[in-house]
Design a protein around this motif. Structure first.
Motif, PDB file in Angstrom:
ATOM      1  N   ASN A   1       0.844  -1.191   0.000  1.00  0.00           N
ATOM      2  CA  ASN A   1       0.000   0.000   0.000  1.00  0.00           C
ATOM      3  C   ASN A   1       0.883   1.245   0.000  1.00  0.00           C
ATOM      4  OD1 ASN A   1      -1.731   2.153   0.673  1.00  0.00           O
ATOM      5  ND2 ASN A   1      -3.111   0.781   1.775  1.00  0.00           N
ATOM      6  N   PRO A   2       0.785   2.101  -1.030  1.00  0.00           N
ATOM      7  CA  PRO A   2       1.710   3.238  -1.121  1.00  0.00           C
ATOM      8  C   PRO A   2       1.521   4.302  -0.053  1.00  0.00           C
ATOM      9  CG  PRO A   2       0.034   3.371  -2.839  1.00  0.00           C
ATOM     10  CD  PRO A   2      -0.139   2.044  -2.181  1.00  0.00           C
ATOM     11  N   VAL A   3       0.359   4.315   0.623  1.00  0.00           N
ATOM     12  CA  VAL A   3       0.090   5.381   1.594  1.00  0.00           C
ATOM     13  C   VAL A   3       0.263   4.922   3.043  1.00  0.00           C
ATOM     14  CG1 VAL A   3      -1.463   6.575   0.011  1.00  0.00           C
ATOM     15  CG2 VAL A   3      -2.401   4.930   1.637  1.00  0.00           C
ATOM     16  N   LEU A   4       0.721   3.676   3.242  1.00  0.00           N
ATOM     17  CA  LEU A   4       0.973   3.188   4.596  1.00  0.00           C
ATOM     18  C   LEU A   4       2.458   2.923   4.785  1.00  0.00           C
ATOM     19  CD1 LEU A   4      -1.882   0.583   5.312  1.00  0.00           C
ATOM     20  CD2 LEU A   4      -1.701   2.940   6.150  1.00  0.00           C
ATOM     21  N   ALA A   5       2.974   3.279   5.976  1.00  0.00           N
ATOM     22  CA  ALA A   5       4.369   2.985   6.282  1.00  0.00           C
ATOM     23  C   ALA A   5       4.591   1.478   6.269  1.00  0.00           C
ATOM     24  CB  ALA A   5       4.747   3.562   7.640  1.00  0.00           C
TER      25      ALA A   5
ATOM     26  N   GLN B   1       2.264  -1.964   7.622  1.00  0.00           N
ATOM     27  CA  GLN B   1       1.774  -3.065   6.780  1.00  0.00           C
ATOM     28  C   GLN B   1       2.218  -4.426   7.310  1.00  0.00           C
ATOM     29  OE1 GLN B   1       1.586  -2.235   2.465  1.00  0.00           O
ATOM     30  NE2 GLN B   1       2.613  -0.291   2.930  1.00  0.00           N
TER      31      GLN B   1
ATOM     32  N   GLN C   1       9.417   4.134   6.941  1.00  0.00           N
ATOM     33  CA  GLN C   1       9.421   4.597   5.553  1.00  0.00           C
ATOM     34  C   GLN C   1       8.213   4.069   4.775  1.00  0.00           C
ATOM     35  OE1 GLN C   1      13.491   3.324   4.479  1.00  0.00           O
ATOM     36  NE2 GLN C   1      13.979   5.480   4.154  1.00  0.00           N
ATOM     37  N   TYR C   2       7.990   4.698   3.611  1.00  0.00           N
ATOM     38  CA  TYR C   2       6.913   4.283   2.714  1.00  0.00           C
ATOM     39  C   TYR C   2       7.507   3.479   1.557  1.00  0.00           C
ATOM     40  CZ  TYR C   2       3.849   7.283   5.385  1.00  0.00           C
ATOM     41  OH  TYR C   2       3.122   7.835   6.405  1.00  0.00           O
TER      42      TYR C   2
ATOM     43  N   HIS D   1       7.667   3.711  -1.611  1.00  0.00           N
ATOM     44  CA  HIS D   1       8.408   4.384  -2.682  1.00  0.00           C
ATOM     45  C   HIS D   1       9.829   4.755  -2.259  1.00  0.00           C
ATOM     46  CE1 HIS D   1       7.045   8.035  -0.504  1.00  0.00           C
ATOM     47  NE2 HIS D   1       8.141   8.584  -0.996  1.00  0.00           N
ATOM     48  N   GLU D   2      10.103   4.726  -0.967  1.00  0.00           N
ATOM     49  CA  GLU D   2      11.439   5.068  -0.469  1.00  0.00           C
ATOM     50  C   GLU D   2      12.369   3.852  -0.437  1.00  0.00           C
ATOM     51  OE1 GLU D   2      11.061   8.501   2.702  1.00  0.00           O
ATOM     52  OE2 GLU D   2       9.503   7.002   3.106  1.00  0.00           O
TER      53      GLU D   2
ATOM     54  N   LYS E   1      11.642  -3.905  -0.982  1.00  0.00           N
ATOM     55  CA  LYS E   1      10.192  -4.112  -0.930  1.00  0.00           C
ATOM     56  C   LYS E   1       9.859  -5.611  -0.921  1.00  0.00           C
ATOM     57  CE  LYS E   1       9.518  -0.817  -4.162  1.00  0.00           C
ATOM     58  NZ  LYS E   1       8.920   0.201  -5.046  1.00  0.00           N
TER      59      LYS E   1
END
Length: 549
Positions: free
Chosen positions: A108-112, A116, A154-155, A157-158, A164
């Protein structure tokens, strides 16, 4: 669910279909296999073979109108094939878990990241918030993420692709399931990252005694990592057995074809010796490319790269993401200004090109991109796609244009009947043939192939590589072949440059680089090529497939 002496997973006579209006299309037919405790079973096959559908059914995650029509799925001895969603949610995580294919689309891109990982612990209500937070850090540490406390905040995208994927593995192992399903878990990763991820999965599996169902199109990975192979084609099992036995003596023609086509398993091909009398068509000398960053800083993406390519030969540029290979070919193709050094193609100094001379130069150098799904205009017919370069460059009469288009389409092995179709009506391999035809219709001197076969199934990949070789011999083409896949490079290239962090760390004839690499990085790349575990078996299999004498 209780453990027993039975297999962790037993799939019996499984048939699955998808709805299409009033009709149902069968995609899995009477499939049976089992996975014992601690065992690795690889489901191998190409796109459309039914391997992912089979794996999804074990999780109760069939897409859309998917339905189990017949058979059973026994997990720890209990048939879950007709369970409702609520019951299935209760076993996802504690009993069976998934490592999905694409790490970029699975978080999920909007959760740290830490949130998750913690979700799986909280869903099953096993730990307090404080205990869950501590367990998150333990898991991120366990899967080898550096600075786990930082990563947890971090999220997605970082994080890099490899990082990932480690997060997804942490989620998969969080509740110590009996079975992990890994669906193409490394297909989106560079080869060295791929090896580290697969090593990690192996280590964690051995540590916890977990069973693994490995879904892959890559026979090299299956050869190295599995105890048993199940080979699927068109939803039916073609072959099943212990991995060494299947590799040594494949019984089905389809398995033999997969083995002969897999680059990582292929016996070394005997390319003709490089003709050193041919003039050098492409010469790159001390190429340097810098990019401006915020705060008046500069980033050096390419640092002093030099190589030459004789006319009619293939030069491969190899490296992982961020190595500078794509930036290098963009400069050679006239799409990127060099900061220093020189590029010559024939008599043309690429750095001196102006807006007036760049246009005729583009006829000399044509590109074929990685993704045949994204590089063709979906609204244009195949005829229009291949004709377009002629409209841009050659003021030819319409009948002559049509004749050129038809000739080049036939030259790449497609019937002229495809010319009236739209791209969506073609397979991936057919689309890539169209992309090659579009590049060749202007009769260029140099063709730049940017990961041009990496998105294709192994047998289609083999067909495209064979086509490229045939076109090169017949038309005298010079190729720049950009790839992260050394197994493919060894098959197609005469010479190779290995790039690492913008620098060229190895350069020379392809066999010299493979047999006597000078850099530790190149050695690491070569050692990461899958399929090295059973070289003797693979030679026997290649003989059976008629690949070597």
């Amino acid at each position: 669910m209780t453990n027993s002496n039975q297999s962790v997973l037993e799939v019996r006579n499984l048939s699955i279909s998808y709805g299409d209006g009033d009709r149902r299309n069968g995609v899995v037919h009477d499939v049976s296999f089992s996975v014992a405790a601690g065992e690795v079973v690889a489901l191998v096959g190409e796109s459309g073979s039914g391997k992912t559908t089979t794996a999804q059914s074990v999780l109760g995650l069939l897409a859309g109108s998917g339905r189990v029509d017949a058979g059973s799925i026994l997990l720890n001895g209990e048939d879950i094939s007709r369970w409702n969603e609520k019951r299935l949610r209760g076993i996802r995580g504690p009993v069976v878990s998934l490592i999905p294919q694409d790490p970029s689309n699975s978080l999920n891109p909007v959760l740290a990241v830490g949130t998750q990982v913690r979700e799986i612990l909280e869903i099953h209500g096993r730990l307090s918030r404080k205990e869950a937070d501590r367990r998150v850090i333990e898991l991120l540490t366990h899967v080898g993420l550096p600075e786990p406390e930082l990563r947890a905040r971090q999220y997605p995208h970082e994080l890099s692709g490899g990082m990932k994927q480690r997060v997804l593995i942490a989620i998969a192992i969080a509740l110590k399931p009996a079975l992990i399903i890994a669906d193409e878990p490394t297909s989106a990763l560079d080869v060295t990252v791929q090896r580290r991820i697969l090593d990690l999965i192996d280590d964690l599996r051995r540590e916890h005694g977990t069973s693994l169902l490995l879904v892959t199109h890559d026979l090299g990975i299956a050869a190295d990592r599995s105890d048993r192979l199940v080979v699927l084609q068109n939803g039916r099992i073609q072959e099943e057995g212990p991995t060494p036995a299947v590799l040594a003596a494949p019984k089905s023609a389809y398995t033999r074809k997969l083995l002969s086509d897999a680059p990582s398993l292929a016996v070394k091909t005997n390319r003709p010796a490089l003709d050193l009398s041919k003039p050098e068509l492409v010469t790159v000398t001390g190429l340097t490319i810098d990019f401006d960053l915020p705060g008046r800083q500069r980033f050096r993406a390419v640092d002093g790269v030099s190589f030459s390519v004789p006319q009619g030969s293939t030069h491969a540029i190899v490296g992982e993401s961020g190595s500078g290979k794509t930036t290098t070919i963009r400069a050679i193709s006239g799409f990127q200004k060099a900061s220093g050094g020189g590029i010559r193609i024939g008599e043309t100094d690429v750095a001196s090109l102006t807006s007036g001379t760049l246009r005729p130069f583009r006829r000399k150098v044509q590109l074929v991109y990685q993704n045949p799904w994204g590089s063709l205009d979906p609204k244009q017919t195949i005829f229009s796609i291949v004709e377009e370069p002629l409209l841009n460059f050659d003021p030819l009469p319409k009948p002559e244009r049509a004749s050129r288009v038809e000739a080049i389409i036939e030259r790449v092995g497609l019937p002229t009947s495809v010319l009236s179709r739209l791209p969506h009506a073609l397979s991936g391999g057919q689309r890539q043939r169209v992309a090659i035809a579009r590049a060749l219709v202007l009769e260029p001197e140099v063709v730049v192939l940017d990961e041009a076969v990496s998105a294709l199934d192994v047998t289609v990949q083999a067909q495209i590589l064979s086509l490229l070789g045939e076109l090169q011999r017949d038309l005298g083409l010079t190729y720049l072949f950009v790839s992260h896949d050394l197994a493919v490079v060894r098959q197609i290239a005469d010479t190779v440059s290995v790039l690492h962090n913008g620098r060229q760390v190895d350069y020379g004839p392809v066999e010299q680089i493979f047999e006597r690499p000078t850099s530790d990085y190149t050695r690491e790349l070569i050692e990461a090529v899958p399929g090295r575990k059973f070289p003797h078996h693979l030679h026997i299999a290649a003989q059976a497939a008629g690949q070597v004498s």
